[in-house]
Design a protein around this motif. Sequence first.
Motif, PDB file in Angstrom:
ATOM      1  N   TYR A 136     -39.283 -36.230  -5.632  1.00 52.81           N
ATOM      2  CA  TYR A 136     -40.148 -36.039  -4.174  1.00 52.81           C
ATOM      3  C   TYR A 136     -40.783 -37.554  -5.106  1.00 52.81           C
ATOM      4  CZ  TYR A 136     -45.171 -34.774  -3.787  1.00 52.81           C
ATOM      5  OH  TYR A 136     -46.778 -35.405  -3.127  1.00 52.81           O
TER       6      TYR A 136
ATOM      7  N   VAL B  48     -43.320 -41.282  -3.808  1.00 52.11           N
ATOM      8  CA  VAL B  48     -44.786 -40.820  -3.827  1.00 52.11           C
ATOM      9  C   VAL B  48     -45.057 -42.351  -4.503  1.00 52.11           C
ATOM     10  CG1 VAL B  48     -46.350 -40.529  -5.649  1.00 52.11           C
ATOM     11  CG2 VAL B  48     -45.020 -38.693  -4.603  1.00 52.11           C
TER      12      VAL B  48
ATOM     13  N   LYS C 197     -43.607 -45.236  -1.867  1.00 49.27           N
ATOM     14  CA  LYS C 197     -44.031 -44.736  -0.222  1.00 49.27           C
ATOM     15  C   LYS C 197     -44.345 -45.669   1.493  1.00 49.27           C
ATOM     16  CE  LYS C 197     -47.914 -40.517  -0.852  1.00 49.27           C
ATOM     17  NZ  LYS C 197     -48.800 -40.037  -1.608  1.00 49.27           N
TER      18      LYS C 197
ATOM     19  N   SER D  15     -46.753 -32.542   0.104  1.00 52.46           N
ATOM     20  CA  SER D  15     -47.986 -33.226  -0.270  1.00 52.46           C
ATOM     21  C   SER D  15     -48.243 -32.685  -1.883  1.00 52.46           C
ATOM     22  CB  SER D  15     -48.684 -33.136   0.032  1.00 52.46           C
ATOM     23  OG  SER D  15     -49.492 -31.343   0.109  1.00 52.46           O
ATOM     24  N   ASP D  16     -48.865 -32.330  -3.045  1.00 53.54           N
ATOM     25  CA  ASP D  16     -48.513 -31.984  -4.563  1.00 53.54           C
ATOM     26  C   ASP D  16     -49.312 -30.315  -3.332  1.00 53.54           C
ATOM     27  OD1 ASP D  16     -49.192 -34.329  -4.734  1.00 53.54           O
ATOM     28  OD2 ASP D  16     -50.090 -34.705  -6.024  1.00 53.54           O
TER      29      ASP D  16
END
Lengths: 293, 331
Positions: free
Chosen positions: B215, B219, B222, B240-241
């Motif tokens: 991930y 990030v 992007k 996502s977080d």
Amino acid sequence: MTRWSDRFPDNLRARRIKARIFRIGCSVLTWLSVALLAVLIYHVTRAGIGWLDWQFLNSFWSRRVTEAGIKAGLLGTLWLVSITAVLAIPIGVAAAVYLEEFGGRSRVNRFLDINISNLAGVPSIVYGLLGLALFVRWCQLGSSLLAGGMTLALLVLPVVIIASREAILAVPKSIRLAAFAIGATRWQTVRYHVLPAAAPGIMTGIILSLSRAIGEAAPIIIVGGATMIFFTPEGPMDEFTALPLQIYNWTTDPKQQFQELAAAGILVLLCVLLLMNASAVYIRNRAQKSRPW
Amino acid sequence: MRRSVRITVEILLASMVGLAGIDSAGAGEKVSGSIRIDGSSTVGPISAAVGEEFSKLNRDVKIAVAISGTGGGFKKFSAGETDISDASRPIKDAEAKKAKENGIEFIELPVAFDGISMVVNPANKFVDKLTVEELKKIWAPESKIKLWSEVRTGWPEKPIHLYGAGTDSGTFDYFTEAINGKAQACRADYTASEDDNVLVKGVSGDESALGFFGYAYYVENKDKLRIIPIDGGKGAIAPSDDSINDGTYSPLSRPIFIYVSKAAAERPEVAAFVRFYLEHAPTLVPEVGFVPLPAEVYKLARERFEKGVTGSVYLGKDTTGKKLEELYKGS
């Protein structure tokens, strides 16, 4: 009367052109390698020069790109190369002296000869595995500077021996004969005449092989060199990291800026290499001047 | 030669003098010694970030973080060569056995979440989501899929180029287990790299690409990649977080761990480091691109460490679909 023109048909022009093409071809290829180096240095410099400052040289690894530095890697590399030099130089030069001056041409010596040449061609990662089994595990040195330095010493030893032998071989036979003629023993001949005369060549070989050692990453990774370290080594039993490991680590970081940091690391490595090579040239020139022939 | 050795010594001396000027004020209890950490390249940056902060307060502790991969790290850990092992998957049965043979007991502590992200090139507009079944169809060991149209009818008859983590990484182990049901079971004809940046470059330069990696790498990139929501049976969800933290991004989010040797944990510097780790993970973990665990789990991990509970909660139990809170509660 027509004998010469029979043997050499009238194609002098064509042959001259061929020679010219060959010469131009060779010079183009030579310049190509220089151009590649220039392109490499240009790219690395453009990416890395902005990061190269005292803060970079004097900081440890950091997750923040502006605080990250190469101190642990630089000092680790200097330690490593010192240990490697201390181990590889006496052993390598002694082996070369033995093989050239005392060994003779026996079957055993020829066997040694072939094996040393073969060792010079063994991939560096194999030395890493040997170092891991022998120094790290069996000698219980752990992943220490000493284990790393010993592994690198093994790696450069064949090259040091071969370069030293070439240098010793280049000392004219007449020097030895002159020494013998006035009653010098073989040891005195070697100590006072052959070695001093061969010194420039030996030192060049040593420094070039040490330059190779500081660029090695593979054996250091295998021996267990760490990547992120937050202290400066204080002794040979400390854990360590080295410049190539730091550079490699930054190239794999997700943040783009760390890859520029890797370029700055490469610049530091290049500077160290350049300093070593420059000192090799300096030492050689100085020693050559004092040579009697 | 002699000259360069002397320069070395001078630099070393200078650096020691420089360091001596900084005292370790601010550290709670004064500890010294050395801590050897090795293992996963995913977890390494987290441990190093903790090490960075910890050594600012404790100048006398020598922290070294090496990266040999999760499997390589456990090899050294179970031979007693390291104090802490970074792992991007739980310890395997065989690795735990090996440690036991050598008399190494370990404390398993979860430290963060990582989401495996599925990405395509931004020029690819037709892939709206992928289901776990479709992923399995693509990545199964016997898969022959070469065109997007073979994945879902209606998608164009264009080639599909696969990119993914190399076989030595914990990411690969986890992905294959989550999608194909068995760790390491995967088709072999894809572009593999241990270096996720290579995969990012590959996918961002190839319009036919489909790739997976950590991930953190999505990030940071992007703008060059398009993330694909994954449907694990409860609707398509993108990582996502939030979706990683609450477990809804399933099955491609995973906890990552550190394993602390029980013997090492009795040394004050290691104990202080682990406490510091669990206390500061919530702020440090997101800084290096991962998702922190719920506060409850850090609390449970701290309790587990203080009690010295050894072993893994993943061995000999079915843990699929269970939350970390359930796994570590009362263990």
